[in-house]
Design a protein around this motif. Structure first.
Motif, mmCIF file in Angstrom:
data_model
loop_
_atom_site.group_PDB
_atom_site.id
_atom_site.type_symbol
_atom_site.label_atom_id
_atom_site.label_comp_id
_atom_site.label_asym_id
_atom_site.label_seq_id
_atom_site.Cartn_x
_atom_site.Cartn_y
_atom_site.Cartn_z
ATOM 1 N N ALA A 29 -4.564 2.161 -2.368
ATOM 2 C CA ALA A 29 -5.908 2.426 -1.865
ATOM 3 C C ALA A 29 -6.464 1.210 -1.135
ATOM 4 O O ALA A 29 -7.103 1.345 -0.083
ATOM 5 C CB ALA A 29 -6.828 2.821 -3.023
ATOM 6 N N ALA A 30 -6.227 0.009 -1.684
ATOM 7 C CA ALA A 30 -6.711 -1.211 -1.029
ATOM 8 C C ALA A 30 -6.085 -1.381 0.341
ATOM 9 O O ALA A 30 -6.749 -1.781 1.308
ATOM 10 C CB ALA A 30 -6.404 -2.422 -1.908
ATOM 11 N N GLU A 31 -4.804 -1.032 0.445
ATOM 12 C CA GLU A 31 -4.124 -1.142 1.739
ATOM 13 C C GLU A 31 -4.645 -0.099 2.722
ATOM 14 O O GLU A 31 -4.934 -0.409 3.886
ATOM 15 C CB GLU A 31 -2.617 -0.975 1.542
ATOM 16 C CG GLU A 31 -1.803 -1.159 2.816
ATOM 17 C CD GLU A 31 -0.321 -1.028 2.569
ATOM 18 O OE1 GLU A 31 0.440 -1.900 3.024
ATOM 19 O OE2 GLU A 31 0.091 -0.041 1.913
ATOM 20 N N GLN A 32 -4.786 1.135 2.256
ATOM 21 C CA GLN A 32 -5.235 2.215 3.128
ATOM 22 C C GLN A 32 -6.674 2.021 3.604
ATOM 23 O O GLN A 32 -7.010 2.327 4.745
ATOM 24 C CB GLN A 32 -5.089 3.553 2.410
ATOM 25 C CG GLN A 32 -3.640 3.949 2.147
ATOM 26 C CD GLN A 32 -3.512 5.088 1.154
ATOM 27 O OE1 GLN A 32 -4.517 5.633 0.658
ATOM 28 N NE2 GLN A 32 -2.282 5.464 0.833
ATOM 29 N N ARG A 59 3.979 -8.016 -1.222
ATOM 30 C CA ARG A 59 3.700 -7.944 0.223
ATOM 31 C C ARG A 59 2.197 -7.890 0.450
ATOM 32 O O ARG A 59 1.676 -8.472 1.412
ATOM 33 C CB ARG A 59 4.374 -6.721 0.842
ATOM 34 C CG ARG A 59 5.873 -6.840 1.020
ATOM 35 C CD ARG A 59 6.394 -5.852 2.052
ATOM 36 N NE ARG A 59 6.060 -4.473 1.734
ATOM 37 C CZ ARG A 59 6.839 -3.664 1.024
ATOM 38 N NH1 ARG A 59 7.980 -4.119 0.538
ATOM 39 N NH2 ARG A 59 6.478 -2.418 0.800
ATOM 40 N N LEU A 60 1.499 -7.181 -0.441
ATOM 41 C CA LEU A 60 0.058 -7.028 -0.296
ATOM 42 C C LEU A 60 -0.698 -8.236 -0.840
ATOM 43 O O LEU A 60 -1.658 -8.722 -0.219
ATOM 44 C CB LEU A 60 -0.390 -5.754 -1.028
ATOM 45 C CG LEU A 60 -1.850 -5.322 -0.868
ATOM 46 C CD1 LEU A 60 -2.158 -5.016 0.590
ATOM 47 C CD2 LEU A 60 -2.128 -4.099 -1.733
ATOM 48 N N TRP A 61 -0.247 -8.727 -2.014
ATOM 49 C CA TRP A 61 -0.906 -9.862 -2.674
ATOM 50 C C TRP A 61 0.155 -10.918 -2.996
ATOM 51 O O TRP A 61 0.695 -10.958 -4.120
ATOM 52 C CB TRP A 61 -1.609 -9.396 -3.952
ATOM 53 C CG TRP A 61 -2.678 -8.375 -3.706
ATOM 54 C CD1 TRP A 61 -3.663 -8.416 -2.763
ATOM 55 C CD2 TRP A 61 -2.887 -7.150 -4.426
ATOM 56 N NE1 TRP A 61 -4.463 -7.305 -2.844
ATOM 57 C CE2 TRP A 61 -4.012 -6.506 -3.861
ATOM 58 C CE3 TRP A 61 -2.233 -6.543 -5.495
ATOM 59 C CZ2 TRP A 61 -4.490 -5.290 -4.316
ATOM 60 C CZ3 TRP A 61 -2.704 -5.326 -5.955
ATOM 61 C CH2 TRP A 61 -3.820 -4.703 -5.384
ATOM 62 N N PRO A 62 0.488 -11.779 -2.057
ATOM 63 C CA PRO A 62 1.601 -12.736 -2.227
ATOM 64 C C PRO A 62 1.433 -13.679 -3.416
ATOM 65 O O PRO A 62 2.430 -14.179 -3.946
ATOM 66 C CB PRO A 62 1.588 -13.522 -0.909
ATOM 67 C CG PRO A 62 0.879 -12.627 0.065
ATOM 68 C CD PRO A 62 -0.130 -11.879 -0.726
ATOM 69 N N SER A 181 14.230 6.226 -8.104
ATOM 70 C CA SER A 181 14.248 5.059 -7.222
ATOM 71 C C SER A 181 12.809 4.757 -6.821
ATOM 72 O O SER A 181 11.864 5.431 -7.258
ATOM 73 C CB SER A 181 15.127 5.315 -5.991
ATOM 74 O OG SER A 181 14.691 6.467 -5.287
ATOM 75 N N THR A 182 12.621 3.748 -5.974
ATOM 76 C CA THR A 182 11.282 3.338 -5.553
ATOM 77 C C THR A 182 11.214 3.322 -4.030
ATOM 78 O O THR A 182 12.113 2.797 -3.374
ATOM 79 C CB THR A 182 10.945 1.933 -6.084
ATOM 80 O OG1 THR A 182 11.154 1.902 -7.499
ATOM 81 C CG2 THR A 182 9.493 1.572 -5.795
ATOM 82 N N THR A 183 10.149 3.886 -3.463
ATOM 83 C CA THR A 183 9.984 3.885 -2.018
ATOM 84 C C THR A 183 9.375 2.565 -1.557
ATOM 85 O O THR A 183 8.923 1.749 -2.364
ATOM 86 C CB THR A 183 9.080 5.041 -1.561
ATOM 87 O OG1 THR A 183 7.721 4.740 -1.933
ATOM 88 C CG2 THR A 183 9.486 6.355 -2.203
ATOM 89 N N ASP A 184 9.343 2.360 -0.242
ATOM 90 C CA ASP A 184 8.754 1.140 0.313
ATOM 91 C C ASP A 184 7.284 0.998 -0.045
ATOM 92 O O ASP A 184 6.755 -0.107 -0.100
ATOM 93 C CB ASP A 184 8.901 1.124 1.842
ATOM 94 C CG ASP A 184 10.327 0.788 2.272
ATOM 95 O OD1 ASP A 184 11.050 0.185 1.455
ATOM 96 O OD2 ASP A 184 10.705 1.146 3.399
ATOM 97 N N ALA A 185 6.610 2.125 -0.278
ATOM 98 C CA ALA A 185 5.185 2.102 -0.610
ATOM 99 C C ALA A 185 4.947 1.939 -2.109
ATOM 100 O O ALA A 185 3.820 2.066 -2.576
ATOM 101 C CB ALA A 185 4.497 3.374 -0.121
#
Length: 260
Positions: A29-32, A59-62, A181-185
């Motif tokens: 949500a923070a990214e969107q 990637r979002l919060w290094p 598995s896990t997606t890129d998102a």
């Protein structure tokens, strides 16, 4: 969610506490919504924070570092993990809990902090490895679940429910495989592989199977929240172990992300 994120930003919140699925939901949500949060600490409970999900968070919060609390509803938190430790290695709170292993590696926990009504040798439901360090501290390396179930969205989903959905969709259920598995998102990808030839799968077949899978409440909740996707494939994609057996559950969420 916009109001929640705005409040967090106004208070300069820098710590998120919750299940990995809930934390991923906030991050998405923070990214969107393009809300810049200065998150530096993640404290998670309830399930593993798999590598693909960690990649998305970082990637979002290094600057975000991960802390884990491990335990059970019946016992509370029995072990902790900090950024200074390996991701799946937990320091056992040995003053309050005693852990053992069965011959098959299943964890048994005795609650030492409840002397009036003690919980003795409780089966916590995980396989693990217990080690004693040089400084006489006990550590736990957490493995897979003992039962044929998997964690999704902070819930446990039994393979029996998947099998029942296959039967209801008139899909062969004698042999099937669930691959995670896990997606890129950072979403969980749940792929149900069934024992049919590729030519059998068409749009109507897929719709029928999806309808039955989404009748599983916990699976539907994760998909509705946008933290999971459901897919299916045929027997050509089955993965067999070195002995040639078909494992019904494969959890690849600690490997690299998949596109989606």
């Amino acid at each position: 969610m916009p109001s929640l994120l705005a409040t967090m930003k106004s208070f300069n919140a820098n710590v998120l506490v919750g299940s990995p699925t809930g934390i991923i939901q906030v991050a998405q949500a923070a990214e969107q919504l393009d809300v810049d949060l200065a998150i530096t600490k993640i404290v998670f409970v309830g399930e593993a924070f798999h590598l693909g999900k960690r990649e998305f968070i970082q990637r979002l919060w290094p600057k975000a570092q991960f802390h884990s609390l491990y335990g059970a509803t019946e016992l509370g938190f029995a072990a902790v993990n900090t950024p200074a430790m390996e991701p799946h290695q937990h320091l056992i709170l040995s003053d309050w809990f005693f852990m053992e292993q069965t011959d098959s590696g299943e964890l048994l926990v005795t609650d030492l902090k409840a002397p009036v009504v003690p919980v003795i040798r409780y089966r916590i439901g995980d396989v693990g490895e217990l080690t004693l360090s040089e400084d006489n501290q006990y550590y736990l390396k957490i493995g897979q679940r003992v039962a044929e179930e998997f964690s999704l969205g902070g819930h446990r989903i039994s393979l029996t429910l998947i099998e029942q959905a296959l039967v209801a969709a008139k899909v062969p259920s004698e042999a099937f495989q669930v691959r995670l598995s896990t997606t890129d998102a950072g979403k969980d990808s749940v792929t149900v592989l069934v024992d049919v030839e590729p030519s059998v799968i068409n749009d109507a077949w897929g719709v029928r199977l999806q309808e039955q899978l989404l009748l599983i409440p916990k699976l539907k909740e994760a998909v509705t929240r946008g933290v999971a996707v459901v897919k299916w494939a045929n027997n050509a994609d089955f993965s067999y172990n070195p002995r040639g057996s078909l494992n019904r559950l494969l959890d690849h969420r600690n490997q690299l992300s998949v596109v989606g």
